[in-house]
Write a protein that holds these residues in place. Structure first.
Motif, PDB file in Angstrom:
ATOM      1  N   THR A  36      -4.885  -1.770  11.991  1.00 33.37           N
ATOM      2  CA  THR A  36      -5.594  -3.051  11.957  1.00 33.37           C
ATOM      3  C   THR A  36      -5.970  -3.372  10.501  1.00 33.37           C
ATOM      4  OG1 THR A  36      -7.569  -1.804  12.450  1.00 33.37           O
ATOM      5  CG2 THR A  36      -6.511  -2.906  14.296  1.00 33.37           C
ATOM      6  N   GLY A  37      -6.837  -4.369  10.310  1.00 29.93           N
ATOM      7  CA  GLY A  37      -7.227  -4.753   8.951  1.00 29.93           C
ATOM      8  C   GLY A  37      -6.418  -5.946   8.501  1.00 29.93           C
ATOM      9  N   SER A  38      -6.637  -6.372   7.254  1.00 27.61           N
ATOM     10  CA  SER A  38      -5.912  -7.569   6.800  1.00 27.61           C
ATOM     11  C   SER A  38      -4.461  -7.252   6.455  1.00 27.61           C
ATOM     12  CB  SER A  38      -6.621  -8.220   5.619  1.00 27.61           C
ATOM     13  OG  SER A  38      -7.223  -7.255   4.817  1.00 27.61           O
ATOM     14  N   THR A  39      -4.174  -6.005   6.128  1.00 32.09           N
ATOM     15  CA  THR A  39      -2.824  -5.660   5.668  1.00 32.09           C
ATOM     16  C   THR A  39      -1.712  -6.001   6.667  1.00 32.09           C
ATOM     17  OG1 THR A  39      -3.765  -3.930   4.301  1.00 32.09           O
ATOM     18  CG2 THR A  39      -1.407  -3.784   4.746  1.00 32.09           C
ATOM     19  N   PRO A  40      -1.825  -5.641   7.949  1.00 32.92           N
ATOM     20  CA  PRO A  40      -0.674  -5.874   8.846  1.00 32.92           C
ATOM     21  C   PRO A  40      -0.617  -7.264   9.456  1.00 32.92           C
ATOM     22  CG  PRO A  40      -2.327  -4.559   9.984  1.00 32.92           C
ATOM     23  CD  PRO A  40      -2.878  -4.859   8.620  1.00 32.92           C
ATOM     24  N   GLY A 132      -2.110   1.324   6.888  1.00 34.83           N
ATOM     25  CA  GLY A 132      -2.620   0.665   5.696  1.00 34.83           C
ATOM     26  C   GLY A 132      -3.343   1.740   4.903  1.00 34.83           C
ATOM     27  N   ILE A 133      -3.868   1.371   3.753  1.00 34.27           N
ATOM     28  CA  ILE A 133      -4.586   2.361   2.941  1.00 34.27           C
ATOM     29  C   ILE A 133      -5.922   1.771   2.512  1.00 34.27           C
ATOM     30  CG2 ILE A 133      -3.506   1.618   0.756  1.00 34.27           C
ATOM     31  CD1 ILE A 133      -3.430   4.622  -0.032  1.00 34.27           C
ATOM     32  N   GLY A 134      -6.963   2.581   2.495  1.00 32.99           N
ATOM     33  CA  GLY A 134      -8.256   2.130   1.991  1.00 32.99           C
ATOM     34  C   GLY A 134      -8.287   2.228   0.470  1.00 32.99           C
ATOM     35  N   GLY A 137      -8.275   5.603  -0.578  1.00 33.44           N
ATOM     36  CA  GLY A 137      -7.122   6.433  -0.206  1.00 33.44           C
ATOM     37  C   GLY A 137      -7.121   6.865   1.246  1.00 33.44           C
ATOM     38  N   HIS A 138      -8.035   6.319   2.057  1.00 31.46           N
ATOM     39  CA  HIS A 138      -8.040   6.756   3.464  1.00 31.46           C
ATOM     40  C   HIS A 138      -6.850   6.208   4.236  1.00 31.46           C
ATOM     41  CE1 HIS A 138     -10.826   3.178   4.810  1.00 31.46           C
ATOM     42  NE2 HIS A 138      -9.572   2.863   4.967  1.00 31.46           N
ATOM     43  N   ILE A 139      -6.445   6.936   5.262  1.00 28.12           N
ATOM     44  CA  ILE A 139      -5.466   6.444   6.244  1.00 28.12           C
ATOM     45  C   ILE A 139      -6.115   6.580   7.613  1.00 28.12           C
ATOM     46  CG2 ILE A 139      -3.309   6.739   4.981  1.00 28.12           C
ATOM     47  CD1 ILE A 139      -2.991   9.512   6.155  1.00 28.12           C
ATOM     48  N   ALA A 166     -17.269  -5.049   5.215  1.00 31.78           N
ATOM     49  CA  ALA A 166     -18.360  -5.993   5.517  1.00 31.78           C
ATOM     50  C   ALA A 166     -17.840  -7.423   5.576  1.00 31.78           C
ATOM     51  CB  ALA A 166     -19.469  -5.876   4.474  1.00 31.78           C
ATOM     52  N   ARG A 167     -16.698  -7.690   4.918  1.00 30.76           N
ATOM     53  CA  ARG A 167     -16.156  -9.061   4.940  1.00 30.76           C
ATOM     54  C   ARG A 167     -15.800  -9.517   6.356  1.00 30.76           C
ATOM     55  NH1 ARG A 167     -11.859  -5.703   3.627  1.00 30.76           N
ATOM     56  NH2 ARG A 167      -9.757  -6.411   4.182  1.00 30.76           N
ATOM     57  N   PHE A 168     -15.542  -8.552   7.250  1.00 28.04           N
ATOM     58  CA  PHE A 168     -15.253  -8.929   8.641  1.00 28.04           C
ATOM     59  C   PHE A 168     -16.541  -9.081   9.464  1.00 28.04           C
ATOM     60  CE2 PHE A 168     -11.520  -6.301   7.347  1.00 28.04           C
ATOM     61  CZ  PHE A 168     -10.582  -7.314   7.354  1.00 28.04           C
ATOM     62  N   ASP A 202      -6.426  -4.347  -5.618  1.00 28.42           N
ATOM     63  CA  ASP A 202      -7.495  -3.420  -5.227  1.00 28.42           C
ATOM     64  C   ASP A 202      -6.937  -2.100  -4.688  1.00 28.42           C
ATOM     65  OD1 ASP A 202      -9.210  -5.365  -5.927  1.00 28.42           O
ATOM     66  OD2 ASP A 202      -9.857  -5.882  -3.882  1.00 28.42           O
ATOM     67  N   LYS A 203      -5.669  -2.118  -4.282  1.00 26.91           N
ATOM     68  CA  LYS A 203      -5.068  -0.907  -3.713  1.00 26.91           C
ATOM     69  C   LYS A 203      -4.283  -0.106  -4.753  1.00 26.91           C
ATOM     70  CE  LYS A 203      -6.651  -1.947   0.359  1.00 26.91           C
ATOM     71  NZ  LYS A 203      -5.929  -2.353   1.532  1.00 26.91           N
ATOM     72  N   ALA A 204      -4.180  -0.647  -5.992  1.00 27.52           N
ATOM     73  CA  ALA A 204      -3.279  -0.030  -6.984  1.00 27.52           C
ATOM     74  C   ALA A 204      -3.660   1.420  -7.299  1.00 27.52           C
ATOM     75  CB  ALA A 204      -3.255  -0.870  -8.263  1.00 27.52           C
TER      76      ALA A 204
HETATM   77  P1  PGA Z   1      -7.194  -3.561   4.914  1.00 25.28           P
HETATM   78  O1  PGA Z   1      -7.715  -2.100   5.286  1.00 25.28           O
HETATM   79  O2  PGA Z   1      -5.855  -3.690   5.558  1.00 25.28           O
HETATM   80  O3  PGA Z   1      -8.189  -4.502   5.543  1.00 25.28           O
HETATM   81  O4  PGA Z   1      -7.135  -3.640   3.441  1.00 25.28           O
HETATM   82  C1  PGA Z   1      -6.843  -1.010   5.156  1.00 25.28           C
HETATM   83  C2  PGA Z   1      -7.592   0.266   5.478  1.00 25.28           C
HETATM   84  O5  PGA Z   1      -8.801   0.331   5.239  1.00 25.28           O
HETATM   85  O6  PGA Z   1      -6.957   1.211   5.958  1.00 25.28           O
END
Ligand code: PGA
Length: 262
Positions: A36-40, A132-134, A137-139, A166-168, A202-204
């Motif tokens: 879930t999240g904005s990525t997919p 997705g990745i936090g 670095g979380h999965i 928190a944006r959600f 932000d993910k770089a």
């Molecule tokens: P995001 O979250 O897709 O909303 O950036 C990814 C994640 O936290 O695994």
């Protein structure tokens, strides 16, 4: 590990959708691990389009979601149940009986987590896991220092994840649940294939640490270096800190003809 850098999130997501469609076409009763999240979001839009326009058939597909907030009811708009039905399941022909999402309202977390693991096993295991990745670095919700051997269980979110999610929740950190149920890193690593999506600057840092850094529980996604069939589908901003990005592009440009469809 294959690192595919696309111009933007949309073209990376289109590749991911084609990959998933190919898996479903080859194996109509495949088992997908979903995120879930904005990525997919764009990926799910594309899958819905493929279902509507090209007849992509989900009727025999089984899904397992990575995680869910503890304490949120399925009908809560911030729950991952709600997210999945809103963005994907209500728009395709999946059988709701084949949909599995951790139960955020369970009154026995440990029993539920064992049941979830057993159900994944009994389904034959996950053919393709989307991740997705936090920024840390979380999965899934496996935060830094999660054991690489971990299975589905309860986790406490880091401050960074709470702030970022928190944006959600109307930008109100106090509304973000602090506990979740998440597949473990060991659960994720059991998937036969893994697709990691990461977009935006932000993910770089997390992307570079995962692909080129040492394998360390401090960066949970770095364990993917140990997986035999993992693809990172990332956009240019998320690739900004990679040392070998020219090499990854060189490899992609030279993909053999039979493997070029992606
Ligand atoms: P995001 O979250 O897709 O909303 O950036 C990814 C994640 O936290 O695994």
């Amino acid at each position: 590990m294959e690192v595919i850098i696309s111009q933007d999130a949309k073209s990376a997501s289109d590749k991911a959708a084609r990959y998933i469609a190919d898996v479903i076409t080859r194996k109509p009763d495949c088992v997908l691990g979903l995120a879930t999240g904005s990525t997919p979001l764009h990926l799910y839009n594309r899958l819905v389009q493929m279902h509507k326009n090209d007849g992509l058939d989900f009727s025999k597909v089984t899904t397992f979601n990575l995680d869910e907030y503890l304490g949120l009811k399925p009908e809560d708009p911030q729950s991952y149940h709600y997210f999945m039905f809103e963005n994907l399941f209500s728009k395709i022909n999946i059988d709701p009986r084949n949909v599995n999402i951790p139960d955020g309202m369970t009154d026995n977390v440990m029993t539920f987590c064992n049941y979830y693991e057993r159900k994944i096993r009994e389904s034959g295991g996950i053919d393709l896991q989307i991740l997705g990745i936090g920024t840390d670095g979380h999965i899934g919700f496996n935060e830094p220092t999660s054991s690489f051997a971990s299975r589905t269980r309860i986790k406490t979110l880091t401050r960074e994840t709470i702030q970022s999610n928190a944006r959600f929740f109307g930008n109100d950190e106090s509304k973000v649940p602090q506990h979740v149920i998440t597949m473990g890193i060991g659960t994720v690593m059991d998937a036969a294939n893994i697709l990691m999506l990461a977009f935006g600057k932000d993910k770089a840092n997390a992307v570079a640490a995962s692909i080129e850094g040492p394998v360390s529980a401090f960066t949970p996604a770095s364990i993917l270096q140990m997986h035999r069939h993992v693809k990172f589908l990332i956009d240019e901003p998320a690739a900004a800190n990679l040392k070998l990005s020219d090499y990854y592009k060189w490899v992609y440009d030279r993909k053999p003809e039979w493997n070029r469809w992606l």
